[in-house]
Design an enzyme around this catalytic site. Structure first.
Site, PDB file in Angstrom:
ATOM      1  N   PHE A   1       0.851  -1.188   0.000  1.00 35.09           N
ATOM      2  CA  PHE A   1       0.000   0.000   0.000  1.00 35.09           C
ATOM      3  C   PHE A   1       0.885   1.236   0.000  1.00 35.09           C
ATOM      4  O   PHE A   1       1.723   1.407   0.883  1.00 35.09           O
ATOM      5  CB  PHE A   1      -0.934   0.031   1.224  1.00 35.09           C
ATOM      6  CG  PHE A   1      -1.934   1.151   1.143  1.00 35.09           C
ATOM      7  CD1 PHE A   1      -3.141   0.977   0.472  1.00 35.09           C
ATOM      8  CD2 PHE A   1      -1.658   2.395   1.688  1.00 35.09           C
ATOM      9  CE1 PHE A   1      -4.053   2.015   0.364  1.00 35.09           C
ATOM     10  CE2 PHE A   1      -2.562   3.441   1.583  1.00 35.09           C
ATOM     11  CZ  PHE A   1      -3.767   3.247   0.917  1.00 35.09           C
TER      12      PHE A   1
ATOM     13  N   ASP B   1       9.073   2.990   1.838  1.00 36.41           N
ATOM     14  CA  ASP B   1       7.879   3.737   2.233  1.00 36.41           C
ATOM     15  C   ASP B   1       7.664   3.472   3.727  1.00 36.41           C
ATOM     16  O   ASP B   1       7.172   2.425   4.132  1.00 36.41           O
ATOM     17  CB  ASP B   1       6.681   3.287   1.392  1.00 36.41           C
ATOM     18  CG  ASP B   1       5.428   4.100   1.695  1.00 36.41           C
ATOM     19  OD1 ASP B   1       5.429   4.857   2.692  1.00 36.41           O
ATOM     20  OD2 ASP B   1       4.445   3.965   0.941  1.00 36.41           O
TER      21      ASP B   1
ATOM     22  N   LYS C   1       2.177   9.444   8.463  1.00 39.33           N
ATOM     23  CA  LYS C   1       1.173   9.230   9.507  1.00 39.33           C
ATOM     24  C   LYS C   1       1.509   9.863  10.864  1.00 39.33           C
ATOM     25  O   LYS C   1       0.817  10.748  11.315  1.00 39.33           O
ATOM     26  CB  LYS C   1       0.893   7.737   9.661  1.00 39.33           C
ATOM     27  CG  LYS C   1       0.120   7.170   8.455  1.00 39.33           C
ATOM     28  CD  LYS C   1      -0.245   5.725   8.635  1.00 39.33           C
ATOM     29  CE  LYS C   1      -1.290   5.257   7.633  1.00 39.33           C
ATOM     30  NZ  LYS C   1      -0.778   4.907   6.297  1.00 39.33           N
TER      31      LYS C   1
HETATM   32  C1  LIG Z   1      -1.159   5.186   4.835  1.00 40.33           C
HETATM   33  C2  LIG Z   1      -0.058   4.910   3.877  1.00 40.33           C
HETATM   34  C3  LIG Z   1       0.141   5.696   2.721  1.00 40.33           C
HETATM   35  C4  LIG Z   1      -0.813   6.792   2.326  1.00 40.33           C
HETATM   36  O1  LIG Z   1      -0.851   7.813   3.254  1.00 40.33           O
HETATM   37  P1  LIG Z   1      -1.999   8.941   3.166  1.00 40.33           P
HETATM   38  O2  LIG Z   1      -1.582   9.942   4.182  1.00 40.33           O
HETATM   39  O3  LIG Z   1      -3.304   8.273   3.476  1.00 40.33           O
HETATM   40  O4  LIG Z   1      -1.960   9.464   1.769  1.00 40.33           O
HETATM   41  C5  LIG Z   1       1.251   5.437   1.941  1.00 40.33           C
HETATM   42  N1  LIG Z   1       2.123   4.458   2.250  1.00 40.33           N
HETATM   43  C6  LIG Z   1       1.961   3.684   3.341  1.00 40.33           C
HETATM   44  C7  LIG Z   1       2.973   2.630   3.638  1.00 40.33           C
HETATM   45  C8  LIG Z   1       0.864   3.872   4.180  1.00 40.33           C
HETATM   46  O5  LIG Z   1       0.696   3.087   5.251  1.00 40.33           O
END
Ligand SMILES: *Cc1c(COP(=O)(O)O)cnc(C)c1O
Length: 392
Positions: free
Chosen positions: A137, A221, A250
């Site tokens: 994700f 990420d 986050k």
């Molecule tokens: C939540 C998440 C995103 C997206 O973040 P948003 O602030 O909702 O755009 C991207 N990468 C990872 C690994 C995430 O957990």
């Protein structure tokens, strides 16, 4: 009609119905690891807004006072000028073993988009393909969505050309997927939405080697996994590797919306003048919240606390020998509990007993308590969860 029912009803009337599985609960107030709904019900929060408030806890006084102070001074000025809070936050991020330079934005998806642009520019020679992983994700904007696993893409095709997927953990498949148009590999050092999947160290080290051999970029990420969540400042540090760029979001603002793309020293000047921008990126208000968050992590020893308490939680869950639990996994306070059945009812039963948790991929319960949660509340939450699981 209760206050809460009124807000929930108005939500369906006025808000886009895009959030799957939104519960009929309206939150009004939070303090550390506790949160209250509009009818006054109190919950122990073991998920803290997808970890968004989850490192410091809700309304940490240091974060709140930094926001209050900055709000009375300057909110926003645009990036024709600079400001002290964003410089201070960037310094603190880069001094935790990564170095490099920081681009600020507001969400995880935006940080990933910035990394995608960095990767294309740095790889050069018309190289544009990316490799990302099954069940990954990376966000919902069209670029980030192209990296994200197929289940989120339905109805929005076509994706960006050259968005290649490989099985998570399969180095040979990754090697086979690389060609002379590949620009970079995007990987979560622990998959979050995908089910708290912890890769083998050899896999992450193998990705690093492949990127070095082919002169392509490795992007971690870290939007879920950092700062501090997994018991390291950044989760890639568990594997003894350094990526070429990483994304943060986050938890970075202790509940305020701020995100970052950090490029390593080798690539720190690639996004040169005119190559990228964000009007509100690095605004002093959110940056001040970020600085306070980083300070709290340091002064309260939250990296170490995540490692220690996370181990304790996981071993307590394993020791409880619960019939429907297949596996307990994770690192630090990023914990997944794989069930032999769907977890939706468990989440509802916990909610009814005053504990907030999450379920992803249908059968994986997720725990991400604030790293500041005192032992007494960790034990209480754990006790509720174990009892719900045992009677399920
Ligand atoms: C939540 C998440 C995103 C997206 O973040 P948003 O602030 O909702 O755009 C991207 N990468 C990872 C690994 C995430 O957990």
């Amino acid at each position: 009609m209760s206050e809460q029912a009124r807000i929930v009803e108005a939500t369906s009337k006025y808000l886009t119905p895009n959030y799957a599985g939104r519960l009929p609960v309206a939150m009004t107030r939070g303090k550390w690891s506790r949160i209250w709904d509009a009818d006054g019900n109190e919950y122990i929060d073991f998920f803290a807004g997808f970890g968004g408030a989850g490192v410091t806890g809700h309304c940490h006084p240091a974060v709140v006072s930094a926001i209050r102070r900055q709000a009375g001074i300057l909110l926003c000025h645009g990036n024709l000028y600079t400001n002290e809070p964003q410089v201070e936050l960037a310094r603190r991020i880069t001094e935790k073993g990564f170095g490099g330079k920081v681009f600020f934005c507001h969400s995880g998806a935006e940080a990933v988009e910035a990394a995608m642009k960095l990767v294309r520019l740095a790889a050069g020679q018309g190289r544009y393909k990316t490799i990302s992983f099954d069940h990954c994700f990376h966000g919902r904007t069209m670029g980030a969505l192209s990296l994200t696993s197929e289940k989120y893409q339905a109805g929005f095709e076509p994706m960006l050309p050259g968005s290649v997927k490989a099985p998570f953990g399969d180095l040979e498949a990754v090697a086979a997927a690389i060609d002379d148009q590949t620009a970079g590999i995007f990987v979560e050092p622990i998959q979050g939405e995908g089910g708290v999947n912890v890769p083998a160290a050899e896999f992450m080290q193998g990705l690093r080697k492949l990127c070095d051999q082919h002169n392509i970029l490795l992007v971690c990420d870290e939007v879920w996994t950092a700062p501090a969540r997994t018991g390291r400042w950044f989760a890639h540090q568990h594997y003894g590797i350094t990526p070429d760029a990483m994304t943060l979001a986050k938890a970075l603002g202790g509940g305020a919306p701020i995100a970052a793309m950090v490029a390593s020293p080798k690539y720190q000047d690639v996004l040169g003048p005119g190559k990228h921008a964000s009007t509100m990126g690095g605004n002093p208000l959110c940056a001040a919240a970020g600085v306070a968050t980083m300070q709290v992590i340091e002064s309260e020893g939250l990296v170490e606390r995540a490692a220690e308490k996370g181990e304790k939680l996981m071993s307590a869950l394993r020791r409880a020998r619960i019939g429907c639990v297949k596996e307990v996994r994770g690192k630090g306070m990023m914990i997944g509990i794989e069930l032999d059945k769907p977890g939706k009812d468990i989440v509802s039963a916990c909610l009814a007993r005053g504990l907030l948790i999450n379920c992803t991929q249908d059968t994986v319960l997720r725990l991400a308590p604030p790293l500041t949660t005192p032992d007494s509340l960790l034990n209480k939450g754990l006790w509720i969860l174990i009892n719900v699981l045992k009677t399920a």
